[in-house]
Write an enzyme that holds these catalytic residues in place. Structure first.
Site, PDB file in Angstrom:
ATOM      1  N   ASP A   1     -14.515   3.384   8.134  1.00  0.00           N
ATOM      2  CA  ASP A   1     -13.523   4.289   7.552  1.00  0.00           C
ATOM      3  C   ASP A   1     -14.148   5.176   6.484  1.00  0.00           C
ATOM      4  O   ASP A   1     -13.818   6.349   6.389  1.00  0.00           O
ATOM      5  CB  ASP A   1     -12.341   3.508   6.964  1.00  0.00           C
ATOM      6  CG  ASP A   1     -11.357   4.470   6.290  1.00  0.00           C
ATOM      7  OD1 ASP A   1     -10.816   5.333   7.015  1.00  0.00           O
ATOM      8  OD2 ASP A   1     -11.176   4.400   5.069  1.00  0.00           O
TER       9      ASP A   1
ATOM     10  N   SER B   1      -7.016   4.441   9.536  1.00  0.00           N
ATOM     11  CA  SER B   1      -7.773   4.415   8.282  1.00  0.00           C
ATOM     12  C   SER B   1      -7.138   3.442   7.295  1.00  0.00           C
ATOM     13  O   SER B   1      -7.803   2.553   6.746  1.00  0.00           O
ATOM     14  CB  SER B   1      -7.806   5.838   7.709  1.00  0.00           C
ATOM     15  OG  SER B   1      -8.198   5.851   6.361  1.00  0.00           O
TER      16      SER B   1
ATOM     17  N   LYS C   1      -8.367  -0.917   6.458  1.00  0.00           N
ATOM     18  CA  LYS C   1      -8.708  -1.438   5.128  1.00  0.00           C
ATOM     19  C   LYS C   1      -7.776  -2.584   4.727  1.00  0.00           C
ATOM     20  O   LYS C   1      -8.205  -3.560   4.124  1.00  0.00           O
ATOM     21  CB  LYS C   1      -8.641  -0.313   4.090  1.00  0.00           C
ATOM     22  CG  LYS C   1      -9.837   0.645   4.211  1.00  0.00           C
ATOM     23  CD  LYS C   1      -9.706   1.857   3.301  1.00  0.00           C
ATOM     24  CE  LYS C   1      -8.689   2.827   3.825  1.00  0.00           C
ATOM     25  NZ  LYS C   1      -8.752   4.174   3.275  1.00  0.00           N
TER      26      LYS C   1
ATOM     27  N   HIS D   1       0.838  -1.199   0.000  1.00  0.00           N
ATOM     28  CA  HIS D   1       0.000   0.000   0.000  1.00  0.00           C
ATOM     29  C   HIS D   1       0.873   1.249   0.000  1.00  0.00           C
ATOM     30  O   HIS D   1       1.878   1.300   0.702  1.00  0.00           O
ATOM     31  CB  HIS D   1      -0.896   0.010   1.243  1.00  0.00           C
ATOM     32  CG  HIS D   1      -1.765   1.216   1.316  1.00  0.00           C
ATOM     33  ND1 HIS D   1      -2.962   1.290   0.640  1.00  0.00           N
ATOM     34  CD2 HIS D   1      -1.599   2.403   1.930  1.00  0.00           C
ATOM     35  CE1 HIS D   1      -3.504   2.487   0.855  1.00  0.00           C
ATOM     36  NE2 HIS D   1      -2.703   3.180   1.644  1.00  0.00           N
TER      37      HIS D   1
ATOM     38  N   ARG E   1     -13.733  13.483   8.277  1.00  0.00           N
ATOM     39  CA  ARG E   1     -12.415  14.109   8.475  1.00  0.00           C
ATOM     40  C   ARG E   1     -12.125  15.120   7.381  1.00  0.00           C
ATOM     41  O   ARG E   1     -11.534  16.179   7.619  1.00  0.00           O
ATOM     42  CB  ARG E   1     -11.319  13.023   8.480  1.00  0.00           C
ATOM     43  CG  ARG E   1     -11.295  12.198   9.743  1.00  0.00           C
ATOM     44  CD  ARG E   1     -10.467  10.947   9.557  1.00  0.00           C
ATOM     45  NE  ARG E   1      -9.098  11.248   9.170  1.00  0.00           N
ATOM     46  CZ  ARG E   1      -8.307  10.420   8.485  1.00  0.00           C
ATOM     47  NH1 ARG E   1      -8.743   9.233   8.126  1.00  0.00           N
ATOM     48  NH2 ARG E   1      -7.101  10.785   8.176  1.00  0.00           N
TER      49      ARG E   1
HETATM   50  N1  URA Z   1      -5.223   7.144   2.911  1.00  0.00           N
HETATM   51  C1  URA Z   1      -6.233   6.573   3.600  1.00  0.00           C
HETATM   52  O1  URA Z   1      -6.773   5.553   3.200  1.00  0.00           O
HETATM   53  N2  URA Z   1      -6.645   7.150   4.741  1.00  0.00           N
HETATM   54  C2  URA Z   1      -6.083   8.281   5.226  1.00  0.00           C
HETATM   55  O2  URA Z   1      -6.480   8.743   6.263  1.00  0.00           O
HETATM   56  C3  URA Z   1      -5.036   8.861   4.494  1.00  0.00           C
HETATM   57  C4  URA Z   1      -4.630   8.255   3.344  1.00  0.00           C
END
Ligand code: URA
Ligand code: CA
Length: 433
Positions: free
Chosen positions: A161, A183, A187, A82, A168
């Site tokens: 999220d 966050s 995932k 990621h 946010r």
């Molecule tokens: N990428 C994400 O998935 N979440 C964040 O808070 C920042 C970057």
């Protein structure tokens, strides 16, 4: 439990318990806690921070707020990768087949681009016929036979999220380390991989504008991953200028093909080796990062990685003839050069602004509903540190309209030419704990 008491507790800098965090995440996701209370809570976290234990509990609660994908039908250790966000970041297209070609299993769920950051799914869809939505049965079969598939998110991953991120975004609480870490990791954990490699970017094109913050984010995410039973490592990388030379979907597919054939831009190749070595070690195909790197170099130089890419494209319904003749992908109507206005050295190529220029050409989305034009984008001919003469092309603009005065103006504002400058370091660290 009352949300107001928990907001006050965090506001006063105290640590929340596992039960308290679970209460907040569950009841926000199901709509019992309203946005105004959650907004106050997020701002309290922003100022008061969270301990590793709190971040881990929040991450797990968010991961468990929806589907948690079970990849146990897939053989071997599944490694995921990621990036916290970049411009012209072509690495996933290269890494998935490269790492799979040495025997690691890459069952990857990728996302789409938004704003100035590109998305792997959009890039893959620049290949005619390539399908990113495939049935679970086909996915399992392809990965078991071929070690690699890159698909879109299936199921309802981390709905907490989705809701939190939207809140946010409008309450000035995006750039908080505990909130970003939870966050991203929620995932990744819900997506089911056994091991996770993180590319934590820093610089203008990234969430983390300085190296110290990027390191803390990386350490935090690596610790959460391990506490959640997923072996995790991270690389801190520079995203002050775009990665590689291509920015835009078809152009990045061509760049990936060239790289897999051993002719990639040096910075992109180096990033692929750095991230790829971690993936290979976590997949237990090599004992050390050095040994992993040697395997990857061999796979790239022997053509094995490129063959794996063709196999992946074929398995997912893509037209393999464009992989063999990538010039077929360069279908933008106009190729317009951007000449340097004076002699000197490239001092800055501001990543996020250059990403916005590519988006204005149609390579990215301003809103989720926007359609992408796969053919457009930018090919950089000069990177930071390179010498340039007046009149020499800084980059080629691939466009489907000649009316690009605004794009050119934005590019000129964000390519600075001055005195001799060092090439910026690509990697700022490797984080394994
Ligand atoms: N990428 C994400 O998935 N979440 C964040 O808070 C920042 C970057
Ligand atoms: Ca690139």
């Amino acid at each position: 439990m009352r949300m107001v008491d928990l907001i006050e507790k965090k506001r006063n800098g105290h640590e929340l318990s596992k039960a308290e965090i679970l209460f907040i995440i569950e009841n926000y996701t199901n709509g019992t806690i309203p946005d105004y209370q959650m907004s106050a809570f997020l701002m309290a976290v922003y100022y008061q921070d969270m301990t590793d234990e709190e971040i881990t509990e929040m991450t797990l609660a968010m991961a468990n707020s929806g589907d948690v994908i079970d990849l146990s039908k897939l053989h071997g250790i599944k490694v995921d990768k990621h990036s916290t966000g970049g411009v012209g970041d072509t690495t996933t297209l290269i890494l998935a087949p490269l790492v799979a070609s040495v025997g690691a299993t890459v069952a990857k769920m990728s996302g789409r681009g938004l704003g100035y950051t590109g998305g792997t799914l959009d890039k893959l869809e620049a290949i005619p016929g390539f399908k990113v939505e495939i049935s679970d049965e086909d996915f399992v079969q392809i990965v078991n036979e071929s070690h690699v598939a890159v698909i879109g998110q299936s199921g309802d991953l981390a709905p907490a999220d989705k809701k939190l991120y939207a809140l946010r975004d409008v309450t000035a609480t995006v750039d908080s380390i505990p909130l970003i870490a939870s966050s991203i990791m929620s995932k990744k954990i819900a997506a089911g991989a056994d091991a996770i490699v993180l590319d934590v970017t820093t610089g203008d094109g990234a969430f983390m504008k300085n190296i110290e913050d990027a390191k803390r984010l990386a350490h935090t995410m690596v610790r959460i991953g391990k506490l959640a039973g997923r072996n995790t490592m991270a690389v801190i990388s520079d995203m002050s200028q775009p990665l590689g030379e291509a920015i835009g979907n078809s152009l990045e597919v061509v760049e990936a093909i060239n790289t897999l054939k051993g002719h990639g831009p040096a910075d992109l190749v180096e990033m692929c080796y750095a991230l790829g070595s971690q993936m290979v070690v976590l997949a237990e195909k090599a004992d050390t990062l050095e040994a992993a790197r040697e395997m990857l170099e061999e796979a790239l130089n022997s053509g094995k990685a490129f063959e794996k890419f063709k196999e992946m494209v074929q398995n997912q319904g893509g037209d393999v003839s464009v992989i063999e003749q990538p010039e077929k992908l360069l279908t933008a109507q106009y190729q317009i050069e951007l000449p340097a206005l004076k002699d000197g050295y490239v001092n800055r190529l501001v990543a996020n602004e250059i990403g916005i220029a590519a988006m204005m050409l149609g390579a990215g989305r301003k809103t989720k509903e926007d359609e992408i034009d796969h053919s457009v984008g930018l090919m950089l001919h000069k990177k930071v540190g390179d010498q340039v003469k007046a009149g020499e092309s800084l980059m080629t603009i691939y466009s489907n309209t000649e009316d690009i005065a605004d794009v050119k103006e934005l590019l000129y504002q964000n390519v600075t030419i001055g005195g001799p400058t060092e090439e910026p370091p690509l990697l700022h660290g490797i984080i394994t704990d």
